[in-house]
Design an enzyme around this catalytic site. Structure first.
Site, short mmCIF file in Angstrom:
data_model
loop_
_atom_site.label_atom_id
_atom_site.label_comp_id
_atom_site.label_asym_id
_atom_site.label_seq_id
_atom_site.Cartn_x
_atom_site.Cartn_y
_atom_site.Cartn_z
N THR A 125 0.83 -1.17 0.00
CA THR A 125 0.10 -0.04 0.06
C THR A 125 0.78 1.15 -0.11
OG1 THR A 125 -1.66 -1.22 1.30
CG2 THR A 125 -1.71 1.25 1.01
N GLU A 362 -6.42 -5.25 3.15
CA GLU A 362 -6.43 -6.53 2.40
C GLU A 362 -7.48 -6.53 1.18
OE1 GLU A 362 -4.27 -9.43 2.47
OE2 GLU A 362 -3.12 -8.06 3.42
#
Length: 381
Positions: A125, A362
């Site tokens: 990320t 996730e």
């Protein structure tokens, strides 16, 4: 043959994890949550008793547990505390890219370090690229016999405590997802730094921060797989990790349900325990059904992994349903406790805060639905 019972070995793993959660995690969970602090003593004990690095094969020093075994343990750990449970499980997440794409030498070296007690982080990320992995902006430029990495990763679990990072970066940004590659970056490399530990709403006992890479030189043998393999590796990791995130949500929701049922049996209004009033009893009945359903979805997704079957849809089912369920169940647990549920002296307030991020990390609940839509439109075996 289909069976919903645990083997004797799985029962032993379940009992070990539950006892650890009950005796080592839950008693200190509120303290670490309030202090927004990484639970080092608990993490070290978890390593000592064999509750970390669950997916590492025996040939590399690990327990070599199945995906379903890992879920059974994870549910109990997050029943104790979502944040501490997440901290214990991050090594397994960071190990997956190496297990999927690494060569024998890399597996021996880096998985061996985890077994020896080191910690690792999984770095995908970024500030401008979360669910949209193809638009990662961190770059890895080939210069002679090394790669030079530049970029920033954010919301990285175990960032400030990790000994090394598994980093996804673009070796050819023009190719988008086909130009994504995977690297192992050691913490003490020049140019590697981390931000201050983030001050989060929930799961505050887990360490979360930014990882900054400034002209970090990485050797060629620290690339996992080949140039362009990163997207395939990351998608493979998600198929393994999303059922684990789902079962973590089940553990939190189960704890909230147990607490709410216990309180509803003791609290009396209008001459009856409140569990006997349909307004409360139906909420608890719905919660019980949803916890069981979520667990079975997670188990199915893990079972497909263990049987070498594609599980992209099932992993999305499990992650989305369990995350949304956990938010509903913990919110309703606060409702059952009434005004007391809103107070920090009662544990359901923390559980509701811990639940929210399951709908985000996730892959958000919306992204899971995108995956399911895609699989329905273009089914693959």
């Amino acid at each position: 043959m289909i069976s919903f019972s645990m083997s004797d070995d799985q029962k032993m793993l379940h009992d070990l994890a539950h006892e650890f959660a009950e005796n080592e995690i839950f008693p200190v969970s509120a303290e670490y949550d309030q202090r927004n602090e990484f639970a080092w003593p608990v993490i070290k004990k978890a390593h000592e008793v064999g509750l970390m690095n669950l997916n590492i094969p025996e040939e590399y020093g690990g327990p070599g547990l199945t995906a379903l075994d890992e879920l059974i343990i994870t549910e109990e750990l997050t029943w104790g505390c979502a944040g501490i449970g997440a901290s214990i499980g991050i090594n397994a997440l960071a190990a997956w890219p190496i297990l999927i794409g690494g060569n024998a030498g890399q597996k021996k070296e880096w998985l061996g370090r985890l077994i020896d007690g080191q910690l690792a982080s999984y770095c995908v990320t970024e500030p401008a690229a979360g669910s949209d992995v193809a638009h990662i902006r961190t770059t890895a430029r080939r210069v002679g016999d090394k790669y030079v990495l530049n970029g920033t990763k954010t919301f990285i679990s175990n960032a400030t405590v990790a000994n090394f990072f598994v980093v996804f970066a673009q070796t050819d940004p023009h190719l988008r997802h086909k130009g994504l590659s995977c690297f192992i970056v050691e913490r003490d490399q020049p140019g590697v730094s981390t931000s201050r530990h983030f001050d989060k709403l929930g799961q505050r006992a887990s360490d979360t921060a930014e990882v900054i890479l400034e002209d970090v030189e990485v050797r060629l043998d620290h690339m996992v797989g080949h140039e362009g393999d990163g997207f395939k590796i990351a998608m493979g990791v998600f198929d393994h990790s999303r059922p684990t995130v789902g079962i973590s949500a089940v553990g939190v929701a189960r704890r909230a349900l147990e607490l709410a049922v216990g309180y509803a049996k003791e609290r009396h209004t209008f001459g009856h325990a409140i569990i006997q009033h349909q307004g409360v009893g139906y909420m608890l009945a719905d919660a019980a059904m949803e916890v069981e359903a979520a667990r079975l979805l997670c188990w199915q997704a893990a079972w497909r992994v263990d049987n070498h079957m594609r599980n992209t849809s099932q992993a999305a089912f499990a992650k989305a349903f369990a995350a949304d369920m956990c938010m509903r169940v913990t919110t309703n647990a606060v409702q059952v406790f009434g005004g007391y549920g809103y107070m920090k002296e009662y544990p359901v307030e923390k559980l509701m805060r811990d639940a929210k991020v399951y709908q985000i990390y996730e892959g958000t609940s919306q992204i899971q639905r995108n995956i399911i839509m895609r699989e329905l439109a273009h089914p693959r075996k």
